[in-house]
Design a protein around this motif. Sequence first.
Motif, PDB file in Angstrom:
ATOM      1  N   ALA A 338       1.951   4.561-126.833  1.00 18.19           N
ATOM      2  CA  ALA A 338       3.005   4.716-127.811  1.00 18.19           C
ATOM      3  C   ALA A 338       2.429   5.680-128.930  1.00 18.19           C
ATOM      4  CB  ALA A 338       3.275   3.281-128.590  1.00 18.19           C
ATOM      5  N   ILE A 339       1.037   5.533-129.449  1.00 17.25           N
ATOM      6  CA  ILE A 339       1.043   6.562-130.148  1.00 17.25           C
ATOM      7  C   ILE A 339       1.205   8.154-129.887  1.00 17.25           C
ATOM      8  CG2 ILE A 339      -1.130   7.428-131.794  1.00 17.25           C
ATOM      9  CD1 ILE A 339      -1.867   4.335-131.955  1.00 17.25           C
ATOM     10  N   TYR A 340       0.617   8.423-128.716  1.00 11.12           N
ATOM     11  CA  TYR A 340       0.457   9.599-128.477  1.00 11.12           C
ATOM     12  C   TYR A 340       1.960  10.316-127.954  1.00 11.12           C
ATOM     13  CZ  TYR A 340      -4.410  10.946-128.213  1.00 11.12           C
ATOM     14  OH  TYR A 340      -5.540  11.265-128.622  1.00 11.12           O
ATOM     15  N   LEU A 341       2.934   9.386-127.466  1.00 13.28           N
ATOM     16  CA  LEU A 341       4.242   9.489-127.243  1.00 13.28           C
ATOM     17  C   LEU A 341       4.927   9.894-128.410  1.00 13.28           C
ATOM     18  CD1 LEU A 341       5.201   7.428-124.272  1.00 13.28           C
ATOM     19  CD2 LEU A 341       4.785   9.738-124.114  1.00 13.28           C
ATOM     20  N   HIS A 342       4.784   9.066-129.562  1.00 15.74           N
ATOM     21  CA  HIS A 342       5.255   9.166-130.992  1.00 15.74           C
ATOM     22  C   HIS A 342       4.721  10.686-131.491  1.00 15.74           C
ATOM     23  CE1 HIS A 342       6.504   8.844-135.037  1.00 15.74           C
ATOM     24  NE2 HIS A 342       5.341   8.992-135.392  1.00 15.74           N
ATOM     25  N   VAL A 343       3.422  11.016-131.246  1.00 18.18           N
ATOM     26  CA  VAL A 343       2.969  12.324-131.971  1.00 18.18           C
ATOM     27  C   VAL A 343       3.776  13.408-131.042  1.00 18.18           C
ATOM     28  CG1 VAL A 343       1.091  13.703-131.964  1.00 18.18           C
ATOM     29  CG2 VAL A 343       0.902  11.342-132.586  1.00 18.18           C
ATOM     30  N   LEU A 344       3.934  13.271-129.775  1.00 16.61           N
ATOM     31  CA  LEU A 344       4.477  14.262-128.977  1.00 16.61           C
ATOM     32  C   LEU A 344       6.169  14.340-129.532  1.00 16.61           C
ATOM     33  CD1 LEU A 344       4.462  16.355-126.959  1.00 16.61           C
ATOM     34  CD2 LEU A 344       4.829  14.263-125.191  1.00 16.61           C
ATOM     35  N   SER A 345       6.815  13.226-129.876  1.00 15.61           N
ATOM     36  CA  SER A 345       8.207  13.488-130.082  1.00 15.61           C
ATOM     37  C   SER A 345       8.145  14.070-131.487  1.00 15.61           C
ATOM     38  CB  SER A 345       8.812  11.894-130.220  1.00 15.61           C
ATOM     39  OG  SER A 345       9.851  11.795-130.602  1.00 15.61           O
ATOM     40  N   CYS A 346       7.447  13.733-132.307  1.00 12.97           N
ATOM     41  CA  CYS A 346       7.572  14.375-133.706  1.00 12.97           C
ATOM     42  C   CYS A 346       7.377  16.065-133.418  1.00 12.97           C
ATOM     43  CB  CYS A 346       6.619  13.796-134.585  1.00 12.97           C
ATOM     44  SG  CYS A 346       6.871  12.277-135.147  1.00 12.97           S
TER      45      CYS A 346
END
Length: 448
Positions: A338-346
Amino acid sequence: MERRRLRGSRRSHRKSRNGCANCKRRRIKCDETKPACGQCMNHAIRCDFTLPQHAQLSQTSTHSIETSGLADLVQAGHSNPPSGNGFLFISSSQTDFKPPKRRYQRRQPHANDTSNVVSARLEVPLTLNNSQSGLNVIDLEIFHHYLSQTSIELMDPDDDGHTLQVAIPQLGFRFHYILHLLLALSSYHMARRQSMGAPHERILAGDRHYNVALTQVSSSIAGLDQSTCHAIYGSSVLICLCSLAKGPRAGEYLAFSGSGHVEWLTLLRGIRSITEVSRDVFSIDPVSHSNISAHEILPEAEEQIPQETLCCEWAGHLEQCKGLVEAEYPVTCGPYHAIYLHVLSCLTNAFGHVYGRTNVGRGERCAKVFQWLYQLPEEFMIDLQQRKWLALLLLSYFLVLLQELDSYWFIQGWPAHVMGEIHRSFSEEQRVWMQWQADRVRWRPSIA
Protein backbone atom coordinates in the motif's frame (compact mmCIF):
# COMPACT_ATOMS: atom_id res chain seq x y z
CA MET A 1 64.53 77.44 46.15
CA GLU A 2 64.39 79.42 42.92
CA ARG A 3 64.93 76.22 40.90
CA ARG A 4 62.11 74.46 42.75
CA ARG A 5 59.79 77.38 42.10
CA LEU A 6 60.62 77.33 38.40
CA ARG A 7 60.11 73.56 38.17
CA GLY A 8 56.67 73.70 39.81
CA SER A 9 55.41 76.65 37.79
CA ARG A 10 52.99 76.11 34.94
CA ARG A 11 53.89 77.16 31.44
CA SER A 12 51.85 80.02 30.16
CA HIS A 13 49.67 79.34 27.13
CA ARG A 14 47.11 81.14 25.06
CA LYS A 15 43.55 80.35 26.07
CA SER A 16 40.97 79.89 23.34
CA ARG A 17 37.38 78.80 23.12
CA ASN A 18 37.51 78.08 19.40
CA GLY A 19 38.48 74.39 19.70
CA CYS A 20 36.41 71.59 18.22
CA ALA A 21 33.55 69.98 20.13
CA ASN A 22 35.42 66.68 20.52
CA CYS A 23 38.39 68.31 22.27
CA LYS A 24 36.09 70.43 24.44
CA ARG A 25 34.21 67.35 25.53
CA ARG A 26 37.46 65.49 26.35
CA ARG A 27 38.93 68.59 28.06
CA ILE A 28 42.14 68.54 26.09
CA LYS A 29 44.01 71.19 24.18
CA CYS A 30 42.82 71.58 20.59
CA ASP A 31 45.40 72.88 18.09
CA GLU A 32 42.47 74.29 16.04
CA THR A 33 43.99 72.99 12.81
CA LYS A 34 41.51 72.94 9.95
CA PRO A 35 39.86 71.13 8.25
CA ALA A 36 40.48 68.60 11.09
CA CYS A 37 42.44 69.15 14.29
CA GLY A 38 45.37 66.96 15.23
CA GLN A 39 43.68 65.30 18.21
CA CYS A 40 40.76 64.10 16.07
CA MET A 41 43.14 62.93 13.36
CA ASN A 42 45.19 60.92 15.89
CA HIS A 43 42.06 59.16 17.21
CA ALA A 44 40.53 58.66 13.73
CA ILE A 45 37.29 60.44 14.54
CA ARG A 46 35.48 63.05 12.51
CA CYS A 47 36.30 66.59 13.58
CA ASP A 48 33.39 69.00 13.56
CA PHE A 49 35.63 71.53 11.78
CA THR A 50 34.82 69.51 8.65
CA LEU A 51 31.11 70.30 9.03
CA PRO A 52 29.69 73.21 6.98
CA GLN A 53 29.51 76.49 8.80
CA HIS A 54 25.70 76.64 8.69
CA ALA A 55 25.52 73.20 10.34
CA GLN A 56 27.58 74.41 13.32
CA LEU A 57 25.28 77.41 13.81
CA SER A 58 22.15 75.24 14.01
CA GLN A 59 23.17 72.39 16.28
CA THR A 60 20.03 72.58 18.37
CA SER A 61 17.73 72.17 15.38
CA THR A 62 20.01 69.44 14.00
CA HIS A 63 19.71 67.57 17.27
CA SER A 64 15.92 67.47 17.01
CA ILE A 65 16.09 66.24 13.42
CA GLU A 66 18.71 63.59 14.21
CA THR A 67 16.94 62.23 17.24
CA SER A 68 13.62 62.05 15.40
CA GLY A 69 15.40 60.28 12.53
CA LEU A 70 16.84 57.75 14.95
CA ALA A 71 13.40 57.15 16.40
CA ASP A 72 12.04 56.48 12.91
CA LEU A 73 14.84 54.01 12.21
CA VAL A 74 14.25 52.16 15.45
CA GLN A 75 10.52 52.00 14.83
CA ALA A 76 10.99 50.75 11.27
CA GLY A 77 13.56 48.11 12.14
CA HIS A 78 12.39 46.89 15.54
CA SER A 79 10.02 47.85 18.26
CA ASN A 80 12.91 48.22 20.72
CA PRO A 81 16.27 49.93 20.30
CA PRO A 82 19.02 47.65 18.94
CA SER A 83 20.64 45.52 21.59
CA GLY A 84 23.82 43.54 21.64
CA ASN A 85 22.04 40.68 19.91
CA GLY A 86 20.31 42.88 17.33
CA PHE A 87 21.45 44.13 13.97
CA LEU A 88 23.94 46.97 13.85
CA PHE A 89 24.84 48.64 10.57
CA ILE A 90 28.49 49.58 10.73
CA SER A 91 30.92 51.65 8.74
CA SER A 92 33.29 50.00 6.29
CA SER A 93 36.26 51.88 7.77
CA GLN A 94 37.73 52.62 11.19
CA THR A 95 35.73 49.76 12.75
CA ASP A 96 38.45 49.03 15.29
CA PHE A 97 38.45 52.49 16.88
CA LYS A 98 37.97 52.55 20.66
CA PRO A 99 37.67 55.80 22.61
CA PRO A 100 40.55 56.28 25.07
CA LYS A 101 39.94 55.31 28.69
CA ARG A 102 39.62 58.19 31.10
CA ARG A 103 41.05 58.45 34.52
CA TYR A 104 38.14 60.49 35.84
CA GLN A 105 34.43 60.07 35.26
CA ARG A 106 32.94 62.42 32.72
CA ARG A 107 30.66 65.09 34.07
CA GLN A 108 26.99 65.09 33.08
CA PRO A 109 26.35 67.62 30.30
CA HIS A 110 24.17 70.63 30.91
CA ALA A 111 21.00 71.17 28.96
CA ASN A 112 22.66 73.59 26.54
CA ASP A 113 25.45 71.08 25.85
CA THR A 114 23.13 68.24 24.87
CA SER A 115 23.06 69.05 21.18
CA ASN A 116 26.87 69.13 21.01
CA VAL A 117 27.22 65.78 22.75
CA VAL A 118 24.59 64.03 20.61
CA SER A 119 25.97 65.39 17.38
CA ALA A 120 29.50 64.38 18.35
CA ARG A 121 28.36 60.86 19.18
CA LEU A 122 26.59 60.53 15.85
CA GLU A 123 29.77 61.52 14.05
CA VAL A 124 31.76 58.60 15.52
CA PRO A 125 31.50 55.51 13.28
CA LEU A 126 29.41 52.75 14.86
CA THR A 127 31.57 49.76 15.76
CA LEU A 128 30.87 46.09 16.24
CA ASN A 129 32.66 43.78 18.65
CA ASN A 130 32.81 40.79 16.31
CA SER A 131 29.12 40.00 16.82
CA GLN A 132 27.77 37.40 14.43
CA SER A 133 24.49 39.21 14.01
CA GLY A 134 26.02 42.48 12.81
CA LEU A 135 25.70 43.68 9.23
CA ASN A 136 28.59 45.31 7.44
CA VAL A 137 28.81 46.99 4.06
CA ILE A 138 29.37 43.66 2.29
CA ASP A 139 26.12 42.39 3.82
CA LEU A 140 24.33 45.49 2.59
CA GLU A 141 25.65 44.75 -0.90
CA ILE A 142 24.27 41.20 -0.58
CA PHE A 143 20.89 42.52 0.56
CA HIS A 144 20.83 44.93 -2.38
CA HIS A 145 21.51 41.98 -4.68
CA TYR A 146 18.57 40.13 -3.13
CA LEU A 147 16.17 43.01 -3.78
CA SER A 148 17.45 43.79 -7.28
CA GLN A 149 18.29 40.29 -8.62
CA THR A 150 17.55 37.23 -6.47
CA SER A 151 13.96 38.11 -5.60
CA ILE A 152 13.17 39.06 -9.20
CA GLU A 153 14.43 35.73 -10.54
CA LEU A 154 12.18 33.91 -8.06
CA MET A 155 9.03 35.71 -9.26
CA ASP A 156 6.51 34.57 -11.82
CA PRO A 157 6.01 36.97 -14.77
CA ASP A 158 2.67 38.19 -13.38
CA ASP A 159 3.96 38.55 -9.79
CA ASP A 160 3.97 42.10 -8.42
CA GLY A 161 6.88 41.25 -6.10
CA HIS A 162 5.17 42.34 -2.89
CA THR A 163 5.74 39.05 -1.06
CA LEU A 164 9.42 38.62 -1.91
CA GLN A 165 10.49 42.25 -1.94
CA VAL A 166 8.34 43.81 0.78
CA ALA A 167 6.54 41.37 3.07
CA ILE A 168 9.36 38.89 3.71
CA PRO A 169 12.09 41.54 4.23
CA GLN A 170 9.78 43.36 6.66
CA LEU A 171 9.31 40.07 8.47
CA GLY A 172 13.10 39.83 8.62
CA PHE A 173 13.31 43.14 10.48
CA ARG A 174 11.22 41.59 13.25
CA PHE A 175 12.74 38.10 13.13
CA HIS A 176 16.40 38.38 12.30
CA TYR A 177 16.84 34.78 11.26
CA ILE A 178 14.61 35.53 8.25
CA LEU A 179 16.95 38.34 7.24
CA HIS A 180 20.00 36.09 7.70
CA LEU A 181 18.40 33.46 5.45
CA LEU A 182 17.65 36.06 2.76
CA LEU A 183 21.29 37.13 2.88
CA ALA A 184 22.44 33.50 2.70
CA LEU A 185 20.19 32.81 -0.32
CA SER A 186 21.42 35.95 -2.06
CA SER A 187 25.07 35.04 -1.33
CA TYR A 188 24.64 31.60 -2.89
CA HIS A 189 22.98 33.24 -5.88
CA MET A 190 25.94 35.58 -6.29
CA ALA A 191 28.34 32.63 -6.02
CA ARG A 192 26.59 30.91 -8.93
CA ARG A 193 26.96 33.94 -11.19
CA GLN A 194 30.39 33.97 -12.76
CA SER A 195 30.16 37.69 -13.49
CA MET A 196 30.06 38.45 -9.75
CA GLY A 197 33.48 36.88 -9.10
CA ALA A 198 34.93 35.48 -5.85
CA PRO A 199 32.54 32.51 -5.59
CA HIS A 200 34.40 30.98 -2.65
CA GLU A 201 34.06 34.16 -0.58
CA ARG A 202 30.38 34.41 -1.52
CA ILE A 203 29.75 30.85 -0.31
CA LEU A 204 31.58 31.56 2.95
CA ALA A 205 29.42 34.64 3.51
CA GLY A 206 26.30 32.59 2.77
CA ASP A 207 27.39 29.83 5.16
CA ARG A 208 27.97 32.40 7.91
CA HIS A 209 24.44 33.78 7.66
CA TYR A 210 22.97 30.30 7.17
CA ASN A 211 24.58 28.94 10.35
CA VAL A 212 23.54 31.97 12.40
CA ALA A 213 19.96 31.54 11.16
CA LEU A 214 19.91 27.83 12.04
CA THR A 215 20.96 28.61 15.60
CA GLN A 216 18.33 31.31 16.02
CA VAL A 217 15.54 29.24 14.44
CA SER A 218 16.32 26.25 16.66
CA SER A 219 16.04 28.39 19.78
CA SER A 220 12.78 29.95 18.55
CA ILE A 221 10.85 26.74 17.80
CA ALA A 222 10.21 26.11 21.50
CA GLY A 223 8.32 29.41 21.69
CA LEU A 224 6.00 28.71 18.74
CA ASP A 225 2.83 30.77 19.07
CA GLN A 226 0.53 33.02 17.06
CA SER A 227 3.16 35.76 16.79
CA THR A 228 6.04 33.53 15.62
CA CYS A 229 4.47 30.65 13.69
CA HIS A 230 4.53 32.45 10.32
CA ALA A 231 8.20 33.37 10.77
CA ILE A 232 9.13 29.78 11.69
CA TYR A 233 7.21 28.52 8.68
CA GLY A 234 8.88 31.03 6.36
CA SER A 235 12.32 30.22 7.76
CA SER A 236 11.78 26.51 7.06
CA VAL A 237 11.02 27.25 3.41
CA LEU A 238 14.05 29.55 3.12
CA ILE A 239 16.31 26.95 4.75
CA CYS A 240 15.25 24.42 2.11
CA LEU A 241 15.88 26.95 -0.67
CA CYS A 242 19.33 27.73 0.75
CA SER A 243 20.20 24.03 0.88
CA LEU A 244 19.35 23.71 -2.80
CA ALA A 245 21.01 27.03 -3.63
CA LYS A 246 24.36 25.77 -2.37
CA GLY A 247 24.37 23.59 -5.48
CA PRO A 248 25.04 19.89 -6.07
CA ARG A 249 27.82 18.48 -3.93
CA ALA A 250 29.27 15.05 -3.26
CA GLY A 251 27.36 13.01 -0.73
CA GLU A 252 24.11 15.03 -1.01
CA TYR A 253 21.38 13.67 -3.31
CA LEU A 254 18.18 15.46 -2.26
CA ALA A 255 16.31 12.47 -0.79
CA PHE A 256 19.29 10.42 0.43
CA SER A 257 22.88 11.12 1.32
CA GLY A 258 26.20 9.48 2.01
CA SER A 259 26.13 10.55 5.65
CA GLY A 260 22.75 9.00 6.45
CA HIS A 261 21.10 12.37 7.22
CA VAL A 262 19.39 14.58 4.62
CA GLU A 263 19.39 17.98 6.31
CA TRP A 264 17.24 19.93 3.89
CA LEU A 265 14.61 17.21 3.46
CA THR A 266 14.36 16.80 7.23
CA LEU A 267 13.66 20.53 7.44
CA LEU A 268 11.16 20.37 4.57
CA ARG A 269 9.28 17.59 6.30
CA GLY A 270 9.47 19.61 9.49
CA ILE A 271 7.23 22.13 7.75
CA ARG A 272 4.57 19.43 7.67
CA SER A 273 4.78 19.06 11.45
CA ILE A 274 4.45 22.83 11.91
CA THR A 275 1.51 22.94 9.50
CA GLU A 276 -0.28 20.05 11.12
CA VAL A 277 0.13 21.56 14.59
CA SER A 278 -0.84 25.04 13.42
CA ARG A 279 -3.59 24.19 10.93
CA ASP A 280 -6.54 24.90 13.21
CA VAL A 281 -4.80 27.39 15.49
CA PHE A 282 -2.54 29.75 13.57
CA SER A 283 -2.59 31.52 10.24
CA ILE A 284 0.93 30.78 9.01
CA ASP A 285 0.93 32.84 5.84
CA PRO A 286 2.90 36.03 6.62
CA VAL A 287 1.13 38.03 3.89
CA SER A 288 -2.38 36.64 4.07
CA HIS A 289 -5.37 38.84 4.83
CA SER A 290 -7.19 38.45 8.10
CA ASN A 291 -10.40 37.29 6.39
CA ILE A 292 -8.69 34.23 4.88
CA SER A 293 -8.86 31.07 6.94
CA ALA A 294 -5.90 28.81 7.59
CA HIS A 295 -7.53 26.00 5.58
CA GLU A 296 -7.36 28.13 2.44
CA ILE A 297 -3.62 28.70 2.63
CA LEU A 298 -2.37 25.28 3.73
CA PRO A 299 -1.56 22.45 1.26
CA GLU A 300 -4.67 20.58 0.25
CA ALA A 301 -5.05 16.89 -0.43
CA GLU A 302 -3.92 15.54 -3.79
CA GLU A 303 -6.55 16.13 -6.43
CA GLN A 304 -7.28 13.52 -9.07
CA ILE A 305 -6.23 14.42 -12.60
CA PRO A 306 -8.50 13.95 -15.64
CA GLN A 307 -8.36 10.49 -17.19
CA GLU A 308 -7.47 11.82 -20.65
CA THR A 309 -4.14 13.20 -19.44
CA LEU A 310 -3.02 9.68 -18.53
CA CYS A 311 -2.68 8.71 -22.19
CA CYS A 312 0.84 10.09 -22.40
CA GLU A 313 4.32 8.70 -22.71
CA TRP A 314 5.06 9.22 -19.03
CA ALA A 315 1.82 7.48 -18.08
CA GLY A 316 2.98 4.30 -19.79
CA HIS A 317 6.25 4.30 -17.88
CA LEU A 318 4.51 4.86 -14.56
CA GLU A 319 2.13 2.02 -15.37
CA GLN A 320 5.15 -0.22 -15.82
CA CYS A 321 6.35 0.89 -12.38
CA LYS A 322 3.05 -0.25 -10.96
CA GLY A 323 3.72 -3.73 -12.29
CA LEU A 324 7.16 -3.68 -10.67
CA VAL A 325 5.62 -2.68 -7.34
CA GLU A 326 3.10 -5.51 -7.59
CA ALA A 327 5.93 -7.97 -8.26
CA GLU A 328 8.33 -6.63 -5.64
CA TYR A 329 5.76 -6.05 -2.89
CA PRO A 330 2.69 -8.27 -3.35
CA VAL A 331 -0.31 -7.83 -1.13
CA THR A 332 1.01 -10.51 1.20
CA CYS A 333 4.09 -8.37 2.01
CA GLY A 334 2.22 -6.28 4.53
CA PRO A 335 2.06 -2.45 4.48
CA TYR A 336 4.74 -1.91 1.84
CA HIS A 337 2.37 -2.84 -0.97
CA ALA A 338 0.00 0.00 0.00
CA ILE A 339 2.86 2.41 0.79
CA TYR A 340 4.52 2.07 -2.62
CA LEU A 341 1.23 2.25 -4.49
CA HIS A 342 0.39 5.45 -2.57
CA VAL A 343 3.77 6.98 -3.45
CA LEU A 344 3.26 6.03 -7.10
CA SER A 345 -0.25 7.50 -7.10
CA CYS A 346 1.03 10.83 -5.74
CA LEU A 347 3.78 10.81 -8.37
CA THR A 348 1.22 10.21 -11.12
CA ASN A 349 -0.85 13.15 -9.89
CA ALA A 350 2.24 15.38 -9.88
CA PHE A 351 3.00 14.39 -13.51
CA GLY A 352 -0.57 15.18 -14.47
CA HIS A 353 -0.37 18.60 -12.82
CA VAL A 354 2.91 19.50 -14.56
CA TYR A 355 2.26 18.04 -18.03
CA GLY A 356 -1.54 17.97 -18.15
CA ARG A 357 -2.18 21.68 -17.53
CA THR A 358 -1.01 24.73 -19.43
CA ASN A 359 -2.38 27.55 -17.26
CA VAL A 360 -0.29 26.73 -14.19
CA GLY A 361 2.25 29.30 -13.00
CA ARG A 362 5.85 28.39 -12.36
CA GLY A 363 5.53 28.88 -8.61
CA GLU A 364 2.46 26.65 -8.37
CA ARG A 365 4.19 23.99 -10.47
CA CYS A 366 7.21 24.12 -8.18
CA ALA A 367 5.03 23.70 -5.09
CA LYS A 368 3.22 20.73 -6.65
CA VAL A 369 6.49 18.99 -7.54
CA PHE A 370 8.01 19.37 -4.09
CA GLN A 371 4.74 18.32 -2.50
CA TRP A 372 5.62 14.78 -3.52
CA LEU A 373 8.74 14.87 -1.34
CA TYR A 374 6.80 16.67 1.35
CA GLN A 375 4.28 13.83 1.68
CA LEU A 376 6.55 10.78 1.44
CA PRO A 377 5.84 8.17 4.14
CA GLU A 378 8.55 7.52 6.67
CA GLU A 379 8.94 3.89 5.57
CA PHE A 380 9.62 4.99 2.00
CA MET A 381 12.18 7.52 3.25
CA ILE A 382 14.05 4.74 5.05
CA ASP A 383 14.10 2.68 1.84
CA LEU A 384 15.55 5.65 -0.03
CA GLN A 385 18.32 6.07 2.51
CA GLN A 386 19.06 2.36 2.28
CA ARG A 387 19.13 2.76 -1.53
CA LYS A 388 16.57 0.10 -2.28
CA TRP A 389 16.32 0.00 -6.02
CA LEU A 390 12.53 0.39 -6.40
CA ALA A 391 12.50 3.46 -4.14
CA LEU A 392 15.36 4.96 -6.16
CA LEU A 393 13.51 4.16 -9.38
CA LEU A 394 10.48 6.17 -8.27
CA LEU A 395 12.84 8.98 -7.23
CA SER A 396 14.28 9.00 -10.76
CA TYR A 397 10.81 9.87 -12.09
CA PHE A 398 10.66 12.74 -9.62
CA LEU A 399 13.88 14.04 -11.22
CA VAL A 400 12.01 14.33 -14.53
CA LEU A 401 9.57 16.71 -12.84
CA LEU A 402 12.45 18.55 -11.20
CA GLN A 403 14.03 19.10 -14.62
CA GLU A 404 10.90 21.01 -15.64
CA LEU A 405 11.80 23.56 -12.94
CA ASP A 406 15.24 24.15 -14.42
CA SER A 407 14.40 27.82 -14.99
CA TYR A 408 14.96 28.28 -11.26
CA TRP A 409 18.68 28.84 -10.76
CA PHE A 410 18.76 26.87 -7.49
CA ILE A 411 17.43 23.73 -9.27
CA GLN A 412 20.05 23.74 -12.01
CA GLY A 413 22.46 20.79 -11.85
CA TRP A 414 20.52 18.82 -9.25
CA PRO A 415 18.56 16.40 -11.54
CA ALA A 416 21.68 15.20 -13.37
CA HIS A 417 23.67 15.04 -10.11
CA VAL A 418 21.13 12.76 -8.41
CA MET A 419 20.54 10.69 -11.55
CA GLY A 420 24.24 9.91 -11.71
CA GLU A 421 24.23 8.56 -8.16
CA ILE A 422 21.14 6.43 -8.87
CA HIS A 423 22.91 5.01 -11.91
CA ARG A 424 25.93 4.10 -9.76
CA SER A 425 23.64 2.42 -7.22
CA PHE A 426 21.88 0.21 -9.85
CA SER A 427 23.04 -3.03 -11.34
CA GLU A 428 23.28 -3.42 -15.11
CA GLU A 429 19.86 -5.11 -15.24
CA GLN A 430 18.24 -2.38 -13.14
CA ARG A 431 19.69 0.47 -15.21
CA VAL A 432 17.42 -0.46 -18.11
CA TRP A 433 14.46 0.87 -16.11
CA MET A 434 15.96 4.36 -15.73
CA GLN A 435 16.90 5.00 -19.35
CA TRP A 436 13.83 7.10 -20.20
CA GLN A 437 14.25 9.27 -17.09
CA ALA A 438 17.96 9.78 -17.81
CA ASP A 439 17.13 10.95 -21.34
CA ARG A 440 14.55 13.40 -20.03
CA VAL A 441 17.05 15.09 -17.70
CA ARG A 442 19.74 14.97 -20.42
CA TRP A 443 22.11 12.84 -18.37
CA ARG A 444 24.63 10.46 -19.89
CA PRO A 445 27.02 8.14 -18.05
CA SER A 446 30.62 9.29 -18.19
CA ILE A 447 32.95 7.24 -20.35
CA ALA A 448 35.83 5.85 -18.29
